[in-house]
Structures are given as structure tokens and as C-alpha cells.
Write an enzyme that holds these catalytic residues in place. Sequence first.
Site, PDB file in Angstrom:
ATOM      1  N   ASP A   1      42.121 103.098  11.549  1.00 41.10           N
ATOM      2  CA  ASP A   1      43.206 103.289  12.524  1.00 41.10           C
ATOM      3  C   ASP A   1      44.523 102.934  11.836  1.00 41.10           C
ATOM      4  O   ASP A   1      44.691 101.812  11.361  1.00 41.10           O
ATOM      5  CB  ASP A   1      42.940 102.381  13.738  1.00 41.10           C
ATOM      6  CG  ASP A   1      43.987 102.553  14.831  1.00 41.10           C
ATOM      7  OD1 ASP A   1      44.989 103.267  14.605  1.00 41.10           O
ATOM      8  OD2 ASP A   1      43.814 101.955  15.900  1.00 41.10           O
TER       9      ASP A   1
ATOM     10  N   ASP B   1      45.629 109.537  14.647  1.00 39.54           N
ATOM     11  CA  ASP B   1      45.662 108.528  13.571  1.00 39.54           C
ATOM     12  C   ASP B   1      44.399 107.676  13.492  1.00 39.54           C
ATOM     13  O   ASP B   1      44.435 106.564  12.991  1.00 39.54           O
ATOM     14  CB  ASP B   1      46.905 107.642  13.721  1.00 39.54           C
ATOM     15  CG  ASP B   1      46.749 106.593  14.801  1.00 39.54           C
ATOM     16  OD1 ASP B   1      46.041 106.857  15.792  1.00 39.54           O
ATOM     17  OD2 ASP B   1      47.333 105.503  14.648  1.00 39.54           O
ATOM     18  N   GLU B   2      43.284 108.204  13.979  1.00 34.08           N
ATOM     19  CA  GLU B   2      42.032 107.447  13.944  1.00 34.08           C
ATOM     20  C   GLU B   2      40.884 108.315  13.485  1.00 34.08           C
ATOM     21  O   GLU B   2      40.807 109.484  13.873  1.00 34.08           O
ATOM     22  CB  GLU B   2      41.644 107.006  15.358  1.00 34.08           C
ATOM     23  CG  GLU B   2      42.301 105.761  15.855  1.00 34.08           C
ATOM     24  CD  GLU B   2      41.925 105.554  17.314  1.00 34.08           C
ATOM     25  OE1 GLU B   2      40.754 105.260  17.583  1.00 34.08           O
ATOM     26  OE2 GLU B   2      42.810 105.749  18.165  1.00 34.08           O
TER      27      GLU B   2
HETATM   28  P1  TTP Z   1      47.874 103.929  18.582  1.00 37.69           P
HETATM   29  O1  TTP Z   1      46.879 103.911  17.458  1.00 37.69           O
HETATM   30  O2  TTP Z   1      47.436 103.450  19.900  1.00 37.69           O
HETATM   31  O3  TTP Z   1      49.155 103.078  18.217  1.00 37.69           O
HETATM   32  P2  TTP Z   1      49.933 102.861  16.877  1.00 37.69           P
HETATM   33  O4  TTP Z   1      49.312 103.574  15.737  1.00 37.69           O
HETATM   34  O5  TTP Z   1      51.373 103.165  17.118  1.00 37.69           O
HETATM   35  O6  TTP Z   1      49.841 101.300  16.686  1.00 37.69           O
HETATM   36  P3  TTP Z   1      48.602 100.395  16.274  1.00 37.69           P
HETATM   37  O7  TTP Z   1      49.035  99.740  15.002  1.00 37.69           O
HETATM   38  O8  TTP Z   1      48.463  99.432  17.382  1.00 37.69           O
HETATM   39  O9  TTP Z   1      47.422 101.273  16.094  1.00 37.69           O
HETATM   40  O10 TTP Z   1      48.437 105.386  18.747  1.00 37.69           O
HETATM   41  C1  TTP Z   1      48.649 106.243  17.636  1.00 37.69           C
HETATM   42  C2  TTP Z   1      49.878 107.086  17.863  1.00 37.69           C
HETATM   43  O11 TTP Z   1      49.719 107.811  19.078  1.00 37.69           O
HETATM   44  C3  TTP Z   1      51.128 106.239  18.024  1.00 37.69           C
HETATM   45  O12 TTP Z   1      51.817 106.010  16.806  1.00 37.69           O
HETATM   46  C4  TTP Z   1      51.923 107.008  19.034  1.00 37.69           C
HETATM   47  C5  TTP Z   1      50.926 107.834  19.807  1.00 37.69           C
HETATM   48  N1  TTP Z   1      50.788 107.297  21.165  1.00 37.69           N
HETATM   49  C6  TTP Z   1      51.352 107.990  22.228  1.00 37.69           C
HETATM   50  O13 TTP Z   1      51.950 109.042  22.030  1.00 37.69           O
HETATM   51  N2  TTP Z   1      51.241 107.471  23.496  1.00 37.69           N
HETATM   52  C7  TTP Z   1      50.586 106.299  23.745  1.00 37.69           C
HETATM   53  O14 TTP Z   1      50.503 105.846  24.912  1.00 37.69           O
HETATM   54  C8  TTP Z   1      49.990 105.592  22.650  1.00 37.69           C
HETATM   55  C9  TTP Z   1      49.245 104.303  22.868  1.00 37.69           C
HETATM   56  C10 TTP Z   1      50.124 106.138  21.396  1.00 37.69           C
HETATM   57 CA    CA Z   2      47.068 103.384  15.304  1.00 37.94          CA
END
Ligand code: TTP
Ligand code: CA
Length: 357
Positions: A9, A107-108
Amino acid sequence: MTRVIFHVDFDAFYASVEIRSNPSYRGMPLIIGADPKDGSGRGVVVTCSYEARKFGVRSAQPISLAYKLCPNAIYIRPNFQLYDEVSGDVMGLLKKFAGKFEQASIDEAYMDVTETCSRYGGPVELAHRIKSELQEIERLTCSIGIAPNKSIAKIASDMKKPDGLTYVDVKHAKEFLAPLPASKISGIGKKTEQRLNELGIKTIGELAVYPTSKLYEEFGKNAVWLWAIANAEEKVEIQENYVIKSIGTERTFEEDTDSWEMVETELRTLGGSVHERLLAEKMLFKTVTLKIRFVGFETYTRSKTLRFPSSSKECIIDEILNLTTEFKSHAKKVRLIGVRVSSLEKRQAKRIDEFAE
Ligand code: TTP
Ligand code: CA
């Protein structure tokens, strides 16, 4: 047989991509989302850097609240096309380390590395290798969970963000899960959590030993997966779903340059590495895209689409060099260049492709 599953992730993904293109944002609270308009803006926070999270800013908050919490942050609008492109690049990079690969979101990803990890010295060594390659090639950090199944790997990747690495050995899987709140299980939302609480179940350990018949009465079919996850018995396979849309890479020059000889040499190298990945994926391309950034973030992309799909390295390089011609009289120095091929299609095994090498 015990499997080795990775959940990867990326950290603050959209924010990290923006910082990568604009290093002056590094270390600053950075908020991607709607325009805050000095506090009166509508819309939400899409995501934010870890520095902004220290102020309590979170994804999906109203932008007006983010502005109250952190008025001095840098606020920028999202560039989804860019995030999509970078997502494709990092997924392509991860995929080559996996026996089976499943992209789970932008992103996962889940990777089954049972067969492949011994080549790299073991699961932890492979995770470090992936992290350093992502850093070197894509300048991005991620958090990795390693476990015998998907559900534990997902929980593990979230344990030490950002840039985390958590290894859950099969022997310690139940111990690892037991003290965690049941809501850590992906798929348990607010409602299920509340019902579990009403049954006196707060932790995954309590869920694991709850009488199965009562669990079934309460949750029907869902009781089966809940029980399996809590007992570290979940065995869901990695679903190979990855569709490659483009292959690209880019380089920022250590020092801005006005030497077209140097630009050309670098473009040949980038073209070669794009071509290698194209062959590894057994793909043909139709479109070649040049990206060029001059000092001051002035960025251009130029594309050429061929009439027929090709897999030729010379073709990539010739088209890219042609596309640079119009920029040679540009007064500014070059900061970054990139090469990308797209409109991809699978190479047919028996087809005679006149453009192939
Ligand atoms: P996430 O993996 O939830 O968040 P992140 O990568 O920003 O942070 P983390 O380090 O906690 O993993 O989400 C991945 C991407 O998806 C994030 O950069 C933006 C997008 N996203 C949205 O568009 N809406 C949302 O509600 C969330 C949670 C994420
Ligand atoms: Ca993420």
C-alpha cells in the site's frame, strides 16, 4: 502449503506523487482536494501528506474543516490522470516480483510470492528489494504486510505506516490478530462493528473463540468468512486482474541541461528500458509519448500514433527523437524527460508482425 502473501500500500499516494514532481513540497503539510477559498470553499480533502495528518486533516473531510485545522498547508487540486499513470508504472514494477498479482485499488496490490521470494533470499529480503527499487526508480515509498493470507497481509501493511514493513509468520498469525480491534478486518464496517460490540466482541481474539453456531445465527453466511479470518484460516486466492495500459519511465537530470546530445543519449536509454518491459509483457504498442519539462516546471507532452502496432525498439527511439525536434530551439534548460508507450495490445503468438524485431 503455507503461502507467502504481500499486501503493498503506497503512502499518502496522491500527495507523494505531487511531492515527487515538486520536491519543494517535501516536509510540508500538503492537502490534495477542493479549493479551500480562505475557509469558505466547498468540497472535500482527497488525501494529504503525513505532515498534514499531524494537524488532524484526513481524507474525505470537508475542505473548510481542513482549512480550520491547517490554514498554512499547501492546497492543490488533484490530477487524476497523473496518478493513474504513476499507478500503472508502480504496479508494473511490482508485478514482476510476484507469482500471482492482484491490483486491489489505485495504490494497493496483493502479491503471491510463495514461489518467487526464495530467489531474493526470503520474504523480508524481497520486501526490502521492492522498497529500494520503488525508491530508486519511482521515488515513492510504500508499506508492506507479509503474511500467510490476504486478510492478515492487509492488516499488517497498515501497522507501521509510512514506509512500514510488518512480517507475520504463520506460527504467530493468531497471536498477532488476537489483541487487534475487530474493525481492523477489511470488510467490517461501522454497522458490523457495532453488532459485534453488542455481542461482547471487541477484539479479533474474542471473535475467533466466539461459538460458531451463535455467530452463524447473527451473521448468516458472513459468519464463515469472519470466523476464518479471525482464526487465520482464510485462504482466498490472489485474483490475477492486472491490465497493463501503458509502459513508461522518466528521469530528472541531476543538473538542468541544454545539451541535446545528453538529452538524446538519455532518451535512448529510457526508450531501451521501456522496450525491455514491453518485450517482457509480450505487448505491442501503437502510441509513443515524449514528456519534457524545462526549468520552471514548464511541461509538455507530445505523442505519435502509428498506423500499425509495433514492438520495435528503433521505432520507439526514432519517434521519440522526432518528437523532440520542435523543442530544440527552446530557450530554457531541460529538467526532466520521459518516454511512454501506450495503446497496447497482446502480441499474438503466431502472427507474423512485420514491425517486430
Ligand atoms: P489510501 O491508501 O486510503 O490513502 P493514502 O495512500 O493517501 O494514504 P495512506 O498512507 O494512509 O495509505 O488511498 C489511496 C488514494 O486514494 C489516496 O492517495 C487518495 C485516494 N482516496 C480518495 O480519492 N478518496 C478517499 O476517501 C480515500 C481514503 C482515498
Ligand atoms: Ca495508500
